[in-house]
Design a protein around this motif. Structure first.
Motif, PDB file in Angstrom:
ATOM      1  N   ALA A  49      -7.800   9.946  44.808  1.00 16.29           N
ATOM      2  CA  ALA A  49      -7.750  11.729  44.685  1.00 16.29           C
ATOM      3  C   ALA A  49      -6.224  11.153  43.452  1.00 16.29           C
ATOM      4  O   ALA A  49      -5.405  10.871  43.797  1.00 16.29           O
ATOM      5  CB  ALA A  49      -7.626  12.624  45.611  1.00 16.29           C
ATOM      6  N   THR A  50      -6.013  12.512  42.941  1.00 10.32           N
ATOM      7  CA  THR A  50      -5.423  13.380  41.625  1.00 10.32           C
ATOM      8  C   THR A  50      -4.287  14.124  42.027  1.00 10.32           C
ATOM      9  O   THR A  50      -2.939  13.556  42.208  1.00 10.32           O
ATOM     10  CB  THR A  50      -6.106  13.803  40.647  1.00 10.32           C
ATOM     11  OG1 THR A  50      -6.041  14.705  40.876  1.00 10.32           O
ATOM     12  CG2 THR A  50      -6.944  12.504  39.784  1.00 10.32           C
ATOM     13  N   CYS A  51      -3.747  14.194  43.382  1.00 11.61           N
ATOM     14  CA  CYS A  51      -2.283  14.478  43.866  1.00 11.61           C
ATOM     15  C   CYS A  51      -3.325  14.466  45.584  1.00 11.61           C
ATOM     16  O   CYS A  51      -4.134  14.854  46.205  1.00 11.61           O
ATOM     17  CB  CYS A  51      -2.354  16.069  44.156  1.00 11.61           C
ATOM     18  SG  CYS A  51      -3.473  17.378  44.378  1.00 11.61           S
ATOM     19  N   CYS A  53      -3.477  16.704  47.684  1.00 18.13           N
ATOM     20  CA  CYS A  53      -3.788  18.505  48.014  1.00 18.13           C
ATOM     21  C   CYS A  53      -5.272  18.013  48.205  1.00 18.13           C
ATOM     22  O   CYS A  53      -6.378  19.039  48.748  1.00 18.13           O
ATOM     23  CB  CYS A  53      -3.812  19.586  47.149  1.00 18.13           C
ATOM     24  SG  CYS A  53      -4.617  19.371  45.261  1.00 18.13           S
ATOM     25  N   THR A  54      -5.958  17.176  47.845  1.00 20.89           N
ATOM     26  CA  THR A  54      -7.080  16.732  47.458  1.00 20.89           C
ATOM     27  C   THR A  54      -7.177  15.545  48.892  1.00 20.89           C
ATOM     28  O   THR A  54      -6.616  14.547  48.367  1.00 20.89           O
ATOM     29  CB  THR A  54      -7.770  16.364  46.123  1.00 20.89           C
ATOM     30  OG1 THR A  54      -8.019  17.457  45.141  1.00 20.89           O
ATOM     31  CG2 THR A  54      -9.052  16.654  45.967  1.00 20.89           C
ATOM     32  N   TYR A  75      -9.844  20.300  50.256  1.00 27.41           N
ATOM     33  CA  TYR A  75      -9.328  20.718  49.208  1.00 27.41           C
ATOM     34  C   TYR A  75      -8.442  21.629  49.931  1.00 27.41           C
ATOM     35  O   TYR A  75      -9.219  22.560  50.517  1.00 27.41           O
ATOM     36  CB  TYR A  75      -9.825  20.995  47.509  1.00 27.41           C
ATOM     37  CG  TYR A  75      -9.251  22.088  47.244  1.00 27.41           C
ATOM     38  CD1 TYR A  75      -8.496  21.280  46.184  1.00 27.41           C
ATOM     39  CD2 TYR A  75      -8.957  23.286  46.465  1.00 27.41           C
ATOM     40  CE1 TYR A  75      -7.343  21.413  45.136  1.00 27.41           C
ATOM     41  CE2 TYR A  75      -7.649  23.498  45.802  1.00 27.41           C
ATOM     42  CZ  TYR A  75      -6.693  22.626  45.016  1.00 27.41           C
ATOM     43  OH  TYR A  75      -6.260  23.569  44.470  1.00 27.41           O
ATOM     44  N   PHE A  83      -8.152  24.966  39.098  1.00 25.91           N
ATOM     45  CA  PHE A  83      -8.296  23.701  39.692  1.00 25.91           C
ATOM     46  C   PHE A  83      -8.755  22.993  38.681  1.00 25.91           C
ATOM     47  O   PHE A  83     -10.317  23.133  39.299  1.00 25.91           O
ATOM     48  CB  PHE A  83      -7.670  22.832  40.589  1.00 25.91           C
ATOM     49  CG  PHE A  83      -8.894  23.450  41.827  1.00 25.91           C
ATOM     50  CD1 PHE A  83      -9.545  22.696  42.079  1.00 25.91           C
ATOM     51  CD2 PHE A  83      -8.915  24.984  42.387  1.00 25.91           C
ATOM     52  CE1 PHE A  83     -10.453  22.644  42.790  1.00 25.91           C
ATOM     53  CE2 PHE A  83     -10.339  25.290  43.506  1.00 25.91           C
ATOM     54  CZ  PHE A  83     -11.400  24.405  43.292  1.00 25.91           C
ATOM     55  N   ASN A  84      -8.641  21.359  38.866  1.00 22.05           N
ATOM     56  CA  ASN A  84      -9.445  20.332  38.094  1.00 22.05           C
ATOM     57  C   ASN A  84      -9.343  19.115  38.908  1.00 22.05           C
ATOM     58  O   ASN A  84      -8.297  18.876  37.611  1.00 22.05           O
ATOM     59  CB  ASN A  84      -9.657  20.668  36.674  1.00 22.05           C
ATOM     60  CG  ASN A  84     -10.929  20.136  36.146  1.00 22.05           C
ATOM     61  OD1 ASN A  84     -11.237  18.945  36.730  1.00 22.05           O
ATOM     62  ND2 ASN A  84     -11.576  20.559  34.500  1.00 22.05           N
ATOM     63  N   LYS A  85      -9.979  18.004  39.859  1.00 21.67           N
ATOM     64  CA  LYS A  85      -9.352  17.461  39.965  1.00 21.67           C
ATOM     65  C   LYS A  85     -10.045  16.149  40.261  1.00 21.67           C
ATOM     66  O   LYS A  85     -11.032  16.563  40.393  1.00 21.67           O
ATOM     67  CB  LYS A  85      -9.054  17.362  42.002  1.00 21.67           C
ATOM     68  CG  LYS A  85      -8.140  18.672  42.169  1.00 21.67           C
ATOM     69  CD  LYS A  85      -6.601  18.591  41.407  1.00 21.67           C
ATOM     70  CE  LYS A  85      -5.908  19.759  41.640  1.00 21.67           C
ATOM     71  NZ  LYS A  85      -4.623  18.991  41.301  1.00 21.67           N
ATOM     72  N   THR A  86      -9.900  15.031  39.606  1.00 24.93           N
ATOM     73  CA  THR A  86     -10.341  13.551  39.900  1.00 24.93           C
ATOM     74  C   THR A  86     -10.766  12.500  41.040  1.00 24.93           C
ATOM     75  O   THR A  86      -9.410  12.782  41.354  1.00 24.93           O
ATOM     76  CB  THR A  86     -10.141  13.330  38.363  1.00 24.93           C
ATOM     77  OG1 THR A  86     -10.373  13.549  37.355  1.00 24.93           O
ATOM     78  CG2 THR A  86     -11.151  11.767  38.468  1.00 24.93           C
ATOM     79  N   ILE A 101     -15.821  14.548  40.169  1.00 28.02           N
ATOM     80  CA  ILE A 101     -14.828  15.688  40.113  1.00 28.02           C
ATOM     81  C   ILE A 101     -14.829  17.172  40.734  1.00 28.02           C
ATOM     82  O   ILE A 101     -16.054  17.343  41.250  1.00 28.02           O
ATOM     83  CB  ILE A 101     -15.064  16.486  38.296  1.00 28.02           C
ATOM     84  CG1 ILE A 101     -14.257  15.627  36.906  1.00 28.02           C
ATOM     85  CG2 ILE A 101     -14.146  17.630  37.817  1.00 28.02           C
ATOM     86  CD1 ILE A 101     -15.325  15.429  35.847  1.00 28.02           C
ATOM     87  N   LYS A 103     -14.014  21.423  41.215  1.00 22.71           N
ATOM     88  CA  LYS A 103     -13.505  22.437  40.433  1.00 22.71           C
ATOM     89  C   LYS A 103     -13.159  23.374  41.080  1.00 22.71           C
ATOM     90  O   LYS A 103     -13.908  23.769  41.462  1.00 22.71           O
ATOM     91  CB  LYS A 103     -13.448  22.161  39.025  1.00 22.71           C
ATOM     92  CG  LYS A 103     -14.761  23.141  38.165  1.00 22.71           C
ATOM     93  CD  LYS A 103     -14.914  23.072  37.407  1.00 22.71           C
ATOM     94  CE  LYS A 103     -16.442  23.306  36.644  1.00 22.71           C
ATOM     95  NZ  LYS A 103     -16.734  23.714  35.273  1.00 22.71           N
TER      96      LYS A 103
END
Length: 116
Positions: A49-51, A53-54, A75, A83-86, A101, A103
């Motif tokens: 995940a990109t951060c 928080c995910t 999330y 928010f928009n996470k990959t 994704i 969001k």
């Protein structure tokens, strides 16, 4: 022995999950269902995940042709705003990695009217 290469394929029912508006300071879960549409078994090697928080959860077993599974993405809606996470799925196929994704929007807390 696990075969990798051009005949291993994973297909997701959807690659985007829109939460819409979710409550602040709550966890929300997205589920991405997939199936093995290739000729060979697949193994999901990793999901990133990109951060922080995910948090993704994924099957650690071999998935045979015609079988499926799910990737759960949790999330943590700590912070207000859009928010928009990959989420990146690494597996033993020619199209690896796949991008998923999530969001949505976490509303800002209502301001307290202290001026009277």
């Amino acid at each position: 022995m696990l075969v990798s290469g051009k005949n291993s394929n994973i297909s997701f029912k959807a690659e985007l999950y829109d939460f819409g508006v979710i409550p602040s300071k709550k966890e929300a879960t997205a589920i991405f269902n997939f199936s093995n549409t290739g000729e060979n078994p697949i193994v999901i090697k990793d999901v990133k995940a990109t951060c922080g928080c995910t948090v993704p959860e994924y099957p650690k077993k071999i998935i045979k042709t015609g079988e499926g599974g799910e990737i759960r993405v949790i999330y943590d809606a700590k912070y207000p705003g859009r928010f928009n996470k990959t989420i990146t799925v690494f597996y033993n196929g020619k199209d690896s990695p796949k991008k998923l994704i999530i969001k949505g929007k976490v509303p800002y807390p209502k301001e307290i009217d202290s001026i009277k």
